[in-house]
Design an enzyme around this catalytic site. Sequence first.
Site, PDB file in Angstrom:
ATOM      1  CG  HIS A 127      -0.611  -0.662  -6.179  1.00 18.56           C
ATOM      2  ND1 HIS A 127      -1.102   0.109  -5.152  1.00 18.56           N
ATOM      3  CD2 HIS A 127      -0.960  -1.940  -5.887  1.00 18.56           C
ATOM      4  CE1 HIS A 127      -1.738  -0.654  -4.289  1.00 18.56           C
ATOM      5  NE2 HIS A 127      -1.654  -1.915  -4.710  1.00 18.56           N
TER       6      HIS A 127
ATOM      7  CG  HIS B 123       1.066  -3.405  -2.830  1.00 19.17           C
ATOM      8  ND1 HIS B 123      -0.184  -3.980  -2.844  1.00 19.17           N
ATOM      9  CD2 HIS B 123       1.944  -4.440  -2.641  1.00 19.17           C
ATOM     10  CE1 HIS B 123      -0.074  -5.296  -2.693  1.00 19.17           C
ATOM     11  NE2 HIS B 123       1.208  -5.589  -2.562  1.00 19.17           N
TER      12      HIS B 123
ATOM     13  CG  HIS C 182      -1.273  -0.975   3.277  1.00 16.59           C
ATOM     14  ND1 HIS C 182      -2.475  -1.457   3.768  1.00 16.59           N
ATOM     15  CD2 HIS C 182      -1.469  -0.810   1.955  1.00 16.59           C
ATOM     16  CE1 HIS C 182      -3.350  -1.588   2.788  1.00 16.59           C
ATOM     17  NE2 HIS C 182      -2.754  -1.194   1.672  1.00 16.59           N
TER      18      HIS C 182
ATOM     19  CD  GLU D  83      -4.967  -1.809  -3.866  1.00 16.76           C
ATOM     20  OE1 GLU D  83      -5.278  -2.536  -4.820  1.00 16.76           O
ATOM     21  OE2 GLU D  83      -4.184  -2.160  -2.976  1.00 16.76           O
ATOM     22  CG  ASN D  84      -6.455  -1.698  -0.032  1.00 17.57           C
ATOM     23  OD1 ASN D  84      -5.343  -1.181   0.054  1.00 17.57           O
ATOM     24  ND2 ASN D  84      -6.622  -2.899  -0.560  1.00 17.57           N
TER      25      ASN D  84
ATOM     26  CG  HIS E 156      -6.768  -5.663  -3.277  1.00 10.03           C
ATOM     27  ND1 HIS E 156      -6.878  -7.038  -3.235  1.00 10.03           N
ATOM     28  CD2 HIS E 156      -5.816  -5.338  -2.355  1.00 10.03           C
ATOM     29  CE1 HIS E 156      -6.045  -7.525  -2.334  1.00 10.03           C
ATOM     30  NE2 HIS E 156      -5.385  -6.518  -1.786  1.00 10.03           N
TER      31      HIS E 156
ATOM     32  CG  ASP F  45      -2.682   1.820  -0.688  1.00  3.57           C
ATOM     33  OD1 ASP F  45      -1.848   2.711  -0.878  1.00  3.57           O
ATOM     34  OD2 ASP F  45      -2.622   0.706  -1.231  1.00  3.57           O
TER      35      ASP F  45
END
Length: 293
Positions: free
Chosen positions: A178, A203, A205, A66-67, A95, A35
């Site tokens: 995810h 997801h 992190h 996604e981030n 997200h 991510d």
Amino acid sequence: MLRNQLLSKQRKNGKINLETILERGKQVRILFVGDVMGKPGQEMLKQYLPLLKRKYQPQVTIVNGENATRGRGINEKVYKEILKAGADVLTMGNHTWDNPELQTFIGRAPKLVRPANFSANKVPGQGYTIIKVNQLKLGVVNLIGRVFMNPSDDPFVIGEALIAKLAKQVDAIFVDFHAETTSEKEAFAWYFAGKVSAVVGTHTHVQTNDARILPGGTAYLTDVGFTGPYDGILGMKRANVIERFLTQMPTRFEVDTESQTTLGACLIEVDDASGKAKSIQTIQINPDHPWLD
């Protein structure tokens, strides 16, 4: 299979040494970067992805984005910048729709894959894509878990139908799963062990220390980690997150833009003939794991 086809072609034109062809034909390397978080993650990716590709020479590079834009979702400018930095495919997660701009361009973003079990067939975008690597075809699938996450269709049911469909079209399948919990990720990986080349989690992190090859030749890692602020809490400013835990009051989470940075990734080697994973290794680049070329 593929290796024999390469050898046959090589014998006809005689351009490259047969030993070289044999070595190249043994494996396909997939680099997966976790991510990308806001501007710090973008800058970290731009700095180190070219170095990682030079060192490991992957045939396919996948990045979870996604981030990527301000910590929530992605816009078209950042999507194109990540591709320019060296990504072949971008995957997403919970997200996905947080940046409304995505809906305006996802229909013309063939290299962007959102979770396939988002209200199947009722939302824009695609849940998988197929990448050609010489004569090999790699299916890249994105699915999202349901435990402690917003409602979505069953990833096991959607995944089973999609993977069965792809198995008839491709030589190898990579899945970005995810999800929040380790148990759901492990259950998914074991359920599809031997049916896909890799299941790698995103997801949470934080990179996990459980990279392995499951029976049947499926590479597995609970979470690949993320790329962004190293001194924040999951990439967000610490003070805001701590305040939320102390008071339980609503708090605005913001990407930590003044932090040192980190990059989480993994490298997977897949046999080109069988589609089975041969190895998986984790990669971290941060102050505690400095880059060594």
